[in-house]
Design a protein around this motif. Structure first.
Motif: not given
Lengths: 150, 83
Positions: B4-7, B10, B56, B58-61, B73, B75, B77
């Motif tokens: 996933l990519y953000f800001a 992305r 991150a 699996n949704q952990e920093h 998963e 990410a 950002f």
């Protein structure tokens, strides 16, 4: 308790719901963050908050649990909005309630400091010169670091 | 692997996520960044400044040395600016 939502919120309603039926609460502290119409010398006409659905809720829940572990809180609420907001609109709020004021004041400050550096939100500001991403501030890292345990 | 990519990451890549089969030699987030950089100009631009990247798994920093594998998963950002 944490909530991530697009909609606005009514702090008075939230506080009433949080404190209702909990007569052990002696003090409530709240902080509300608003969209400013300026940022480092430029006008801001709107702000869009992007976030990481799933991780946002986990991080906020973790921060909320940490506050409850560190201070004797009777109740605690974090609300954070996402989407496009106008200057003057509410972005987020933290509410802490405890038997005595000191825990509520400290925990509220802790919650804001930690969520600013840990919760996966990003702000895009719109202004006369176009859109720009808000950069993280070193002062926010310093504020959060105050709460690191030795 | 779901990535996933953000800001602005992305925006530079031009999409918010990838679903990719990552080769076995990609063992850490740092390896993954190197591998993604070779996928095109947008990826190269997004990952050019590693100091500006946060990640991150699996949704952990985590930091760039953290292990990754297919099924995770991941990410990417910029530093967060909520509140």
């Amino acid at each position: 308790m944490i909530r991530v939502q697009r909609e606005d919120f009514d702090l008075a309603v939230e506080i009433a719901a949080l404190t209702g039926g909990r007569p052990g609460i002696g003090g409530v502290v709240s902080f509300t963050g608003l969209v400013r119409d300026f940022s480092t010398g430029k006008q801001v006409s709107a702000m869009t908050l992007e976030h990481y659905p799933g991780m946002t809720e986990k991080e906020l829940a973790r921060i909320d649990a940490e506050a409850c572990a560190r201070w004797p809180l009777e109740a605690c609420l974090v609300i954070h909005r996402y989407g496009r907001l106008q200057p003057g609109e509410q972005i987020m709020a933290v509410v802490t309630a405890s038997a005595h004021r000191q825990a509520a004041f400290e925990a509220a400050e802790f919650l804001v400091d930690w969520l600013k550096t840990k919760a996966p939100f990003w702000k895009l500001e719109a202004g006369e010169q176009g859109d720009s991403w808000v950069e993280a501030q070193a002062s926010d890292d310093e504020a959060a670091a105050r709460w690191e345990k030795p | 692997m779901k990535i996933l990519y953000f800001a602005w990451i992305r925006q530079r890549i031009g999409k918010s996520s990838d679903e990719l089969d990552v080769p076995q030699e990609v063992a850490t987030v740092s390896d993954l960044i190197g591998w993604l950089q070779s996928r095109g100009a947008g990826y190269a631009a997004a990952f050019a400044d590693r100091d500006a990247l946060r990640m991150a798994v699996n949704q952990e920093h985590v930091d760039a040395a953290h292990p990754v594998s297919n099924g995770d998963e991941v990410a990417f950002f910029p530093p967060v600016t909520g509140g």
